[in-house]
Structure formats: structure tokens, C-alpha cells
Design an enzyme around this catalytic site. Sequence first.
Site, PDB file in Angstrom:
ATOM      1  CG  ASP A  16      71.421  59.962  31.341  1.00 16.60           C
ATOM      2  OD1 ASP A  16      71.233  58.806  30.148  1.00 16.60           O
ATOM      3  OD2 ASP A  16      70.716  59.069  32.082  1.00 16.60           O
ATOM      4  NE  ARG A  31      84.851  76.032  19.288  1.00 18.79           N
ATOM      5  CZ  ARG A  31      85.596  75.409  19.279  1.00 18.79           C
ATOM      6  NH1 ARG A  31      85.859  73.752  19.597  1.00 18.79           N
ATOM      7  NH2 ARG A  31      86.520  75.811  17.845  1.00 18.79           N
ATOM      8  CB  SER A 141      65.001  50.240  26.738  1.00 16.73           C
ATOM      9  OG  SER A 141      66.607  50.722  26.955  1.00 16.73           O
ATOM     10  CD  GLN A 230      47.844  66.781  27.781  1.00 14.50           C
ATOM     11  OE1 GLN A 230      48.465  66.780  27.272  1.00 14.50           O
ATOM     12  NE2 GLN A 230      47.875  68.793  27.468  1.00 14.50           N
ATOM     13  CB  SER A 252      65.821  68.719  31.666  1.00 17.53           C
ATOM     14  OG  SER A 252      66.124  67.231  31.770  1.00 17.53           O
ATOM     15  CB  VAL A 254      66.612  63.586  31.761  1.00 18.88           C
ATOM     16  CG1 VAL A 254      67.275  62.568  31.783  1.00 18.88           C
ATOM     17  CG2 VAL A 254      66.865  64.318  30.452  1.00 18.88           C
ATOM     18  CG  ASP A 258      63.233  56.298  35.085  1.00 23.21           C
ATOM     19  OD1 ASP A 258      61.771  56.007  34.465  1.00 23.21           O
ATOM     20  OD2 ASP A 258      64.147  57.100  34.103  1.00 23.21           O
TER      21      ASP A 258
END
Length: 313
Positions: A16, A31, A141, A230, A252, A254, A258
Site C-alpha cells: 500500500d 504534486r 480479495s 451505523q 482514512s 483503509v 480488517d
Amino acid sequence: MIARCILTLTLSPALDLATCVQHLRPHDKLRCSAPVYAPGGGGINVSRTIRRLGGETVALFPVGGSTGEHLLELLKAEGVPFHAVSVSGWTRECINVTNRADNQQYRFVLPGNPLSPQEQSAVLSALETLPAADFLVISGSLPEGLAADFLPRLLGNAQRRGCRCVVDSNGSALRQMLDIGGLLLIKPNLDELAAMLGEPIAGPEHLNQVARDLVAAGRTEAVLVSLGAQGALLVTADVCERIPAPTVPRRSTVGAGDSLLAAMVLKRASGASWSEAARYGVAAGTAAIMAEGSELSRLEDTERLYSWLAASR
């Protein structure tokens, strides 16, 4: 019961990259800020979070190329135990870009490389040779081209070794693993559950019934449906409850799902009830949203939010 170890499997890991731009506009040269790299992929992030929360884990995954070498270096730096299966294809990269103008995050998820039949067999062999774990978390995935019998062999091997299997997947893979049955937990979001069913979820009562049916059929012991801001819905044979998500600054998304899964499995492994485990999971998922870029939940934030959720029952 305290789990000996939680083993995670990531069949399509990622390197990542997180960066920021002042304004996201087409055609212009944008940039970017200095890139921040992190090891990624569902199961890898689950192991990273378990490690941060004080649990024992081993991450199993295929890896290849210089991107794969970089991912291994990052995992070593974090102190996450792993077993990597060498493959010919380069480990994919994923890019997370935050637009500072409106603080919106854009996530570019690149496809993973297929695993050859020999590489698929090597992953299954690695699972059999690793020390026994109480839980196997299959998350993230899946690469294209998996053999039709790969997932049945995977679950069969794990269950014969006494692993309770946790699945965070979607589509046909989730459907296939539910058809095999005997799972401990699945953690779809609303869209993933609808895609697995092949029809939209028509409101809360329909959602409750779908989850109850999966449990009653013996396909899984528990269902946790992630509902974003929620919170989550937890369904077992004895429990059907909504768990609210605390309101926090969103930086974030990300690794939020998990982190939720990691904390829930870890808490359940320590002997907590399903309700307690789900609340700890929601706390960790919310804590991850507070972090920047590809950063995951921190222990102190997770514990504070869990205390709030426990007190607000």
C-alpha cells in the site's frame, strides 16, 4: 480458553502507498506528498492489528518481485510473524490518495496476479506444515483462476487441523465457503452480502432474517454485517443486535474492516462472548478511521472506544 495463535491467509497481498495532493484535478500535474508505504491485504492487516492489540498471530501469503520484498521488509519492521510462499508474479500495489482540498480519500486498488496450480498447492502445503492454530482468518480479495477445489481443500485442511475458520470475502467465493459450511464467523458488509445473495437487502428485518438463516442452516456460527458509520449487526443462534459506531473524526477508511475483524476474533479467542467481541471489533474499526493514510487502529484508541461502547449498552 486462550488461543495459541490466530493464523491469517491473504491470497492477494498488496504493497500500500499513501500520499496527499492539494487539489485533485484532471489533466494537471498533481504534486504529491512523500509516499508512506505499508504492508496490505485483508489477512495481513488482520495480523498487523492483532499484533498491535497484543495477540499472537502468523500471516500466511504468497509474495513475489521487488514489491513483495518491500512488503516483507515492512512486516519485519513491525514485528509481525509471517510465512511467505514465493511466487513468480510481482506483489500488487494499491494507492490511497487524500485530496487536502476536501479531505476526501481516493483508493486505487490494482488487481492481483493469478496463482499457478503449483503455487496454489504450495499455499495449501504451507498451511498444513505450519504449527496448528486455533483460528484461521481468510480475508481479502482472491486472485483470478483459483482451482475449483482450492477453497474446499483449504477449509477441509484447516478444519481437520482443528482451526475454526473466519471468512471475510465476497461474491462467489463467500457463497462457496458458506456452502461448505461449518464456519465460525463471516464478516460481509451490506453490499457484499447482497451480492452473495444475488438480490438487494430490503431493509433491517430482511437483513436480520438473512443472517439468521445462515446461522440456522449451520453455514456459520456467527454473522457480523459491517454497516459503516451505523456500526454493525451481530447475529448468532442466541443473539441479534445492532452495535452503534462511536462518532469520531474520519481520516482514512483503509484497514477499518480488517481492524474490526482482527479485534473481534482476538476478543473471542480470549473467551469473551460474541457481544463483547463484536463491540471490541467495532471499537477497533472506529479507531482505524481516526488514523492517517494506511495506519491501523491503535491499542489506546481501541480500548477507550470499547469502554465507551460497553458503558453505553
